[in-house]
Motif scaffolding. Structure first.
Motif, PDB file in Angstrom:
ATOM      1  N   ARG A   1       0.843  -1.194   0.000  1.00 53.91           N
ATOM      2  CA  ARG A   1       0.000   0.000   0.000  1.00 53.91           C
ATOM      3  C   ARG A   1       0.878   1.243   0.000  1.00 53.91           C
ATOM      4  O   ARG A   1       1.684   1.431   0.908  1.00 53.91           O
TER       5      ARG A   1
ATOM      6  N   PRO B  13       0.768   5.100   0.469  1.00 60.51           N
ATOM      7  CA  PRO B  13      -0.114   6.180   0.926  1.00 60.51           C
ATOM      8  C   PRO B  13      -0.167   7.320  -0.092  1.00 60.51           C
ATOM      9  O   PRO B  13       0.832   7.668  -0.704  1.00 60.51           O
ATOM     10  N   ILE B  14      -1.351   7.880  -0.260  1.00 58.04           N
ATOM     11  CA  ILE B  14      -1.535   9.027  -1.145  1.00 58.04           C
ATOM     12  C   ILE B  14      -1.495  10.283  -0.288  1.00 58.04           C
ATOM     13  O   ILE B  14      -2.226  10.400   0.693  1.00 58.04           O
ATOM     14  N   ASP B  15      -0.610  11.197  -0.642  1.00 55.69           N
ATOM     15  CA  ASP B  15      -0.434  12.454   0.099  1.00 55.69           C
ATOM     16  C   ASP B  15      -0.125  12.198   1.569  1.00 55.69           C
ATOM     17  O   ASP B  15      -0.573  12.945   2.449  1.00 55.69           O
TER      18      ASP B  15
ATOM     19  N   ASN C 240      -1.255  10.120   3.566  1.00 55.39           N
ATOM     20  CA  ASN C 240      -2.416   9.708   4.356  1.00 55.39           C
ATOM     21  C   ASN C 240      -2.514   8.180   4.358  1.00 55.39           C
ATOM     22  O   ASN C 240      -2.766   7.570   3.325  1.00 55.39           O
TER      23      ASN C 240
ATOM     24  N   SER D 190      -4.739   6.189   5.424  1.00 57.20           N
ATOM     25  CA  SER D 190      -6.040   5.601   5.130  1.00 57.20           C
ATOM     26  C   SER D 190      -6.420   5.741   3.654  1.00 57.20           C
ATOM     27  O   SER D 190      -7.406   5.155   3.208  1.00 57.20           O
ATOM     28  N   ASP D 191      -5.639   6.513   2.929  1.00 57.84           N
ATOM     29  CA  ASP D 191      -5.893   6.694   1.505  1.00 57.84           C
ATOM     30  C   ASP D 191      -4.650   6.207   0.762  1.00 57.84           C
ATOM     31  O   ASP D 191      -3.584   6.796   0.902  1.00 57.84           O
ATOM     32  N   PHE D 192      -4.812   5.134   0.041  1.00 54.30           N
ATOM     33  CA  PHE D 192      -3.616   4.525  -0.558  1.00 54.30           C
ATOM     34  C   PHE D 192      -3.939   3.925  -1.916  1.00 54.30           C
ATOM     35  O   PHE D 192      -5.098   3.741  -2.284  1.00 54.30           O
ATOM     36  N   GLU D 193      -2.878   3.641  -2.645  1.00 52.90           N
ATOM     37  CA  GLU D 193      -3.008   2.881  -3.882  1.00 52.90           C
ATOM     38  C   GLU D 193      -2.163   1.625  -3.756  1.00 52.90           C
ATOM     39  O   GLU D 193      -1.295   1.531  -2.886  1.00 52.90           O
TER      40      GLU D 193
END
Ligand code: FES
Length: 133
Positions: free
Chosen positions: A15, A17-19, A21, A23-26
């Motif tokens: 995973r 992390p996006i920015d 974060n 809890s927000d991932f690609e």
């Protein structure tokens, strides 16, 4: 030159992390595996498999990959940039495949490989009298 097959394992569960974060991932592993495959095909490489894997137990350093081959050292590499390093990974895999024991000279290693190696494991037939750098 070794004729043994080489496998690039690519974690598809990592995973990213996006920015920043958590809890927000690609999960860029599948895209990375496809890009490596495309580079290998473009280079006309043979005897190298790209194989997705669920987890290589280095989850804090996405993306994680491994180079493995019969009678060769296995390298575990983390922190791979899926968007920009597929070509370098394909190049390393070709050098790995044609090496005697999987060890690539330091000066021939791209930066991702120099900085990203987490560990290496000798081939099952390894004995301490063999030379490794
Ligand atoms: S999720 Fe990729 S190494 Fe664990």
């Amino acid at each position: 030159m070794s004729s043994a097959r080489t496998t690039i394992f690519v974690c598809v569960s990592c995973r990213l992390p996006i920015d920043g974060n958590e809890s927000d991932f690609e999960k860029p592993g599948s895209e990375l595996a496809a890009a490596i495959e495309a580079h290998l095909q473009g280079a006309g490489a043979s005897g190298i498999d790209v194989r997705p894997v669920e987890c290589l137990a280095v989850c804090k350093r996405p993306c994680t990959i491994a180079f493995a081959g019969q009678d060769k050292w296995t390298y575990l590499v983390g922190g791979v940039d899926a968007k920009s390093q597929a070509g370098e990974i394909a190049d390393v895999a070709q050098r790995f495949a044609t090496s005697e024991d999987g060890i690539i000279p330091w000066k021939e290693r791209p930066l991702f490989f120099r900085k990203g190696v987490i560990g290496r494991v000798p081939p099952q037939t390894y004995r301490i009298t063999e030379k490794a750098e």
